[in-house]
Scaffold this motif. Structure first.
Motif, PDB file in Angstrom:
ATOM      1  N   SER A 181     -85.460 -96.144  37.933  1.00 18.19           N
ATOM      2  CA  SER A 181     -85.523 -97.571  37.455  1.00 18.19           C
ATOM      3  C   SER A 181     -84.745 -97.715  36.552  1.00 18.19           C
ATOM      4  O   SER A 181     -83.806 -99.047  36.898  1.00 18.19           O
ATOM      5  CB  SER A 181     -87.155 -97.818  36.986  1.00 18.19           C
ATOM      6  OG  SER A 181     -87.704 -97.893  38.250  1.00 18.19           O
ATOM      7  N   ARG A 182     -84.244 -97.529  35.788  1.00 12.08           N
ATOM      8  CA  ARG A 182     -83.758 -97.410  34.808  1.00 12.08           C
ATOM      9  C   ARG A 182     -82.380 -98.153  35.280  1.00 12.08           C
ATOM     10  O   ARG A 182     -81.175 -98.026  34.580  1.00 12.08           O
ATOM     11  CB  ARG A 182     -83.579 -96.640  33.511  1.00 12.08           C
ATOM     12  CG  ARG A 182     -85.182 -96.951  32.507  1.00 12.08           C
ATOM     13  CD  ARG A 182     -84.991 -97.893  32.004  1.00 12.08           C
ATOM     14  NE  ARG A 182     -84.266 -98.899  31.517  1.00 12.08           N
ATOM     15  CZ  ARG A 182     -84.155 -98.204  29.742  1.00 12.08           C
ATOM     16  NH1 ARG A 182     -85.086 -97.580  29.247  1.00 12.08           N
ATOM     17  NH2 ARG A 182     -82.943 -98.543  28.616  1.00 12.08           N
ATOM     18  N   ILE A 183     -82.272 -96.832  35.891  1.00 12.12           N
ATOM     19  CA  ILE A 183     -80.432 -96.694  37.226  1.00 12.12           C
ATOM     20  C   ILE A 183     -80.311 -97.736  37.756  1.00 12.12           C
ATOM     21  O   ILE A 183     -79.455 -98.733  37.241  1.00 12.12           O
ATOM     22  CB  ILE A 183     -80.666 -95.203  38.159  1.00 12.12           C
ATOM     23  CG1 ILE A 183     -79.865 -93.926  37.016  1.00 12.12           C
ATOM     24  CG2 ILE A 183     -78.959 -95.385  38.610  1.00 12.12           C
ATOM     25  CD1 ILE A 183     -78.596 -93.478  35.971  1.00 12.12           C
ATOM     26  N   GLN A 184     -80.908 -98.366  38.201  1.00 12.48           N
ATOM     27  CA  GLN A 184     -81.254 -99.620  39.188  1.00 12.48           C
ATOM     28  C   GLN A 184     -81.024-100.990  38.228  1.00 12.48           C
ATOM     29  O   GLN A 184     -80.298-101.879  38.461  1.00 12.48           O
ATOM     30  CB  GLN A 184     -82.463 -99.813  39.937  1.00 12.48           C
ATOM     31  CG  GLN A 184     -82.252-101.100  40.435  1.00 12.48           C
ATOM     32  CD  GLN A 184     -84.384-101.451  41.296  1.00 12.48           C
ATOM     33  OE1 GLN A 184     -84.964-101.050  40.377  1.00 12.48           O
ATOM     34  NE2 GLN A 184     -84.060-101.991  43.071  1.00 12.48           N
ATOM     35  N   ARG A 185     -80.916-100.983  36.774  1.00 16.82           N
ATOM     36  CA  ARG A 185     -81.344-101.347  36.124  1.00 16.82           C
ATOM     37  C   ARG A 185     -80.076-102.270  36.022  1.00 16.82           C
ATOM     38  O   ARG A 185     -79.495-103.186  35.085  1.00 16.82           O
ATOM     39  CB  ARG A 185     -82.888-101.509  34.766  1.00 16.82           C
ATOM     40  CG  ARG A 185     -84.117-102.484  35.585  1.00 16.82           C
ATOM     41  CD  ARG A 185     -84.419-102.427  33.793  1.00 16.82           C
ATOM     42  NE  ARG A 185     -84.746-103.867  33.907  1.00 16.82           N
ATOM     43  CZ  ARG A 185     -85.284-104.745  34.603  1.00 16.82           C
ATOM     44  NH1 ARG A 185     -86.036-105.062  35.431  1.00 16.82           N
ATOM     45  NH2 ARG A 185     -84.887-105.950  33.916  1.00 16.82           N
ATOM     46  N   ALA A 186     -79.383-100.707  34.870  1.00 17.93           N
ATOM     47  CA  ALA A 186     -78.389-100.733  35.059  1.00 17.93           C
ATOM     48  C   ALA A 186     -77.486-101.010  36.124  1.00 17.93           C
ATOM     49  O   ALA A 186     -75.860-101.804  35.629  1.00 17.93           O
ATOM     50  CB  ALA A 186     -77.797 -98.933  34.137  1.00 17.93           C
ATOM     51  N   GLU A 187     -77.405-101.193  36.878  1.00 21.10           N
ATOM     52  CA  GLU A 187     -76.836-101.439  38.133  1.00 21.10           C
ATOM     53  C   GLU A 187     -76.579-102.276  38.169  1.00 21.10           C
ATOM     54  O   GLU A 187     -75.586-103.049  38.229  1.00 21.10           O
ATOM     55  CB  GLU A 187     -77.255-100.406  39.496  1.00 21.10           C
ATOM     56  CG  GLU A 187     -76.327-101.109  40.676  1.00 21.10           C
ATOM     57  CD  GLU A 187     -75.505 -99.831  41.106  1.00 21.10           C
ATOM     58  OE1 GLU A 187     -75.790 -98.755  41.376  1.00 21.10           O
ATOM     59  OE2 GLU A 187     -74.157-100.491  41.599  1.00 21.10           O
ATOM     60  N   LEU A 188     -77.820-103.321  38.095  1.00 23.70           N
ATOM     61  CA  LEU A 188     -77.946-104.336  38.011  1.00 23.70           C
ATOM     62  C   LEU A 188     -77.369-104.979  37.487  1.00 23.70           C
ATOM     63  O   LEU A 188     -76.304-106.481  37.261  1.00 23.70           O
ATOM     64  CB  LEU A 188     -79.438-105.500  37.853  1.00 23.70           C
ATOM     65  CG  LEU A 188     -79.570-105.510  39.146  1.00 23.70           C
ATOM     66  CD1 LEU A 188     -81.568-105.763  39.388  1.00 23.70           C
ATOM     67  CD2 LEU A 188     -79.837-106.015  40.300  1.00 23.70           C
ATOM     68  N   SER A 189     -77.113-104.782  35.843  1.00 26.46           N
ATOM     69  CA  SER A 189     -76.940-105.451  34.682  1.00 26.46           C
ATOM     70  C   SER A 189     -75.392-104.851  35.097  1.00 26.46           C
ATOM     71  O   SER A 189     -74.195-106.347  34.643  1.00 26.46           O
ATOM     72  CB  SER A 189     -77.147-104.698  33.211  1.00 26.46           C
ATOM     73  OG  SER A 189     -76.026-104.571  32.467  1.00 26.46           O
ATOM     74  N   TYR A 190     -74.971-104.083  34.979  1.00 33.34           N
ATOM     75  CA  TYR A 190     -73.114-103.775  35.742  1.00 33.34           C
ATOM     76  C   TYR A 190     -72.901-105.246  36.323  1.00 33.34           C
ATOM     77  O   TYR A 190     -71.799-106.035  36.560  1.00 33.34           O
ATOM     78  CB  TYR A 190     -73.232-102.808  36.166  1.00 33.34           C
ATOM     79  CG  TYR A 190     -71.694-101.966  36.583  1.00 33.34           C
ATOM     80  CD1 TYR A 190     -70.327-102.372  35.446  1.00 33.34           C
ATOM     81  CD2 TYR A 190     -71.444-101.578  37.503  1.00 33.34           C
ATOM     82  CE1 TYR A 190     -69.080-101.868  35.902  1.00 33.34           C
ATOM     83  CE2 TYR A 190     -69.635-101.064  38.038  1.00 33.34           C
ATOM     84  CZ  TYR A 190     -68.808-101.839  37.536  1.00 33.34           C
ATOM     85  OH  TYR A 190     -68.151-101.842  37.450  1.00 33.34           O
ATOM     86  N   LEU A 191     -73.955-105.216  37.821  1.00 32.85           N
ATOM     87  CA  LEU A 191     -73.047-106.285  38.669  1.00 32.85           C
ATOM     88  C   LEU A 191     -72.862-107.693  38.194  1.00 32.85           C
ATOM     89  O   LEU A 191     -72.169-108.528  38.017  1.00 32.85           O
ATOM     90  CB  LEU A 191     -73.717-105.709  39.542  1.00 32.85           C
ATOM     91  CG  LEU A 191     -73.664-105.664  41.264  1.00 32.85           C
ATOM     92  CD1 LEU A 191     -74.913-105.429  42.036  1.00 32.85           C
ATOM     93  CD2 LEU A 191     -72.727-105.545  42.008  1.00 32.85           C
ATOM     94  N   VAL A 192     -74.004-108.128  37.338  1.00 38.57           N
ATOM     95  CA  VAL A 192     -74.192-109.057  36.681  1.00 38.57           C
ATOM     96  C   VAL A 192     -72.817-109.688  35.242  1.00 38.57           C
ATOM     97  O   VAL A 192     -72.211-110.888  35.509  1.00 38.57           O
ATOM     98  CB  VAL A 192     -75.286-109.486  35.853  1.00 38.57           C
ATOM     99  CG1 VAL A 192     -75.393-110.416  35.093  1.00 38.57           C
ATOM    100  CG2 VAL A 192     -76.026-109.826  36.825  1.00 38.57           C
ATOM    101  N   ASN A 193     -72.478-108.373  35.086  1.00 40.68           N
ATOM    102  CA  ASN A 193     -71.491-108.025  34.087  1.00 40.68           C
ATOM    103  C   ASN A 193     -69.926-108.128  34.027  1.00 40.68           C
ATOM    104  O   ASN A 193     -69.792-108.670  33.332  1.00 40.68           O
ATOM    105  CB  ASN A 193     -72.475-107.857  32.593  1.00 40.68           C
ATOM    106  CG  ASN A 193     -73.713-108.441  32.230  1.00 40.68           C
ATOM    107  OD1 ASN A 193     -73.451-109.915  31.539  1.00 40.68           O
ATOM    108  ND2 ASN A 193     -74.341-107.681  31.981  1.00 40.68           N
ATOM    109  N   SER A 194     -70.238-107.530  34.926  1.00 37.74           N
ATOM    110  CA  SER A 194     -68.456-106.775  35.658  1.00 37.74           C
ATOM    111  C   SER A 194     -68.465-107.509  36.796  1.00 37.74           C
ATOM    112  O   SER A 194     -67.826-107.973  37.873  1.00 37.74           O
ATOM    113  CB  SER A 194     -68.231-105.404  35.835  1.00 37.74           C
ATOM    114  OG  SER A 194     -67.626-104.670  36.752  1.00 37.74           O
ATOM    115  N   ASP A 195     -66.430-107.742  36.560  1.00 37.92           N
ATOM    116  CA  ASP A 195     -66.097-109.173  37.056  1.00 37.92           C
ATOM    117  C   ASP A 195     -66.078-108.137  38.847  1.00 37.92           C
ATOM    118  O   ASP A 195     -65.872-108.691  39.729  1.00 37.92           O
ATOM    119  CB  ASP A 195     -64.858-109.895  36.568  1.00 37.92           C
ATOM    120  CG  ASP A 195     -64.949-111.305  36.477  1.00 37.92           C
ATOM    121  OD1 ASP A 195     -65.898-111.643  36.190  1.00 37.92           O
ATOM    122  OD2 ASP A 195     -64.375-111.069  35.659  1.00 37.92           O
ATOM    123  N   ALA A 196     -64.985-106.736  38.476  1.00 43.12           N
ATOM    124  CA  ALA A 196     -65.269-106.042  39.620  1.00 43.12           C
ATOM    125  C   ALA A 196     -65.972-105.408  39.875  1.00 43.12           C
ATOM    126  O   ALA A 196     -66.392-105.747  41.437  1.00 43.12           O
ATOM    127  CB  ALA A 196     -64.315-104.787  38.736  1.00 43.12           C
TER     128      ALA A 196
END
Ligand SMILES: Cc1cc2nc3c(=O)[nH]c(=O)nc-3n(C[C@H](O)[C@H](O)[C@H](O)COP(=O)(O)OP(=O)(O)OC[C@H]3O[C@@H](n4cnc5c(N)ncnc54)[C@H](O)[C@@H]3O)c2cc1C
Length: 210
Positions: A181-196
């Motif tokens: 679950s934490r990895i999934q939230r980290a993935e979402l957070s990365y998606l929301v905050n990273s242009d790449a």
């Protein structure tokens, strides 16, 4: 695809993926589809749920609860014109040719609706196959039909990967442990905050070239 398309796509997905920290109700597989005018909304529900359990008011209330407050405020609501429960499945029949039989579209592969890729894949299969038939009937060459399955599957697997990945990011699965679950939230957070990251998502969502 232009840089503008990608950048508009990135912004769109940034908004789409902004998630509410308290939205803890997406607990099982299966998805409810809601269509109104040109808009379509999905909510995760259990696979054994039934559309009759989701009158419009309940659907809108639940959707608003799961969205972040800004997105919920912007929501345009009204009567539904179609609802269904779509199972989330991934499947590929490989190869896509059996002798004189050629498979295309859903007959050959299923993707979960999360990536909006099913019809797009069907169109690219048919594009490859139509050209192959043209070569066969007009030029007398087997090259196109012999290469059809390999060529189509290159694109199919990329779309399967993307749809599977989108599903794993946007859905919750029963029995998921805390670490996952934490990895999934980290993935979402990365998606929301990273242009790449959003650029890559947009490139795949708009559709890879064929
Ligand atoms: C909820 C949901 C949302 C989706 N959203 C998207 C999206 O946003 N973008 C996207 O690209 N894809 C989307 N898809 C997927 C898309 O609808 C399918 O991948 C696409 O329609 C597949 O096209 P097809 O021609 O292979 O099959 P189909 O569209 O299923 O066409 C098959 C046709 O064959 C007919 N048929 C079946 N059996 C027989 C028979 N024995 N004899 C004669 N005719 C027969 C059927 O009636 C049907 O008309 C979505 C799917 C679902 C379920």
């Amino acid at each position: 695809m232009s840089a503008n398309t990608l950048s508009a796509g990135s912004e769109f997905f940034r908004k789409l993926l902004r998630f509410h920290p308290n939205s803890s109700t997406r607990t099982t597989s299966g998805a409810l589809l809601y269509v109104r005018c040109a808009r379509r909304h999905y909510l995760q529900c259990t696979l054994d749920d039934h559309v009759d359990n989701w009158p419009d008011n309940r659907f809108w209330d639940e959707l608003k609860r799961r969205l972040d407050p800004r997105a919920a405020d912007d929501l345009v609501i009204g009567p539904s014109i179609e609802k269904s429960i779509a199972p989330l499945r991934s499947f590929v029949a490989e190869p896509m040719r059996f002798g004189r039989l050629f498979l295309a579209g859903d007959a050959a592969h299923i993707v979960p609706p999360t990536g909006a890729k099913g019809l797009n894949l069907a169109a690219s299969d048919v594009h490859y196959l139509a050209n192959a038939f043209k070569e066969f009937y007009l030029d007398g060459s087997d090259a196109g039909i012999d290469d059809y399955s390999r060529k189509a599957l290159l694109r199919v697997w990329k779309a399967e990967r993307f749809s599977w990945w989108m599903t794993s990011v946007l859905h919750r699965f029963p029995g998921t442990d805390e670490f996952t679950s934490r990895i999934q939230r980290a993935e979402l957070s990365y998606l929301v905050n990273s242009d790449a990251a959003t650029r890559s998502l947009s490139e795949n969502y708009v559709g890879l070239p064929f």
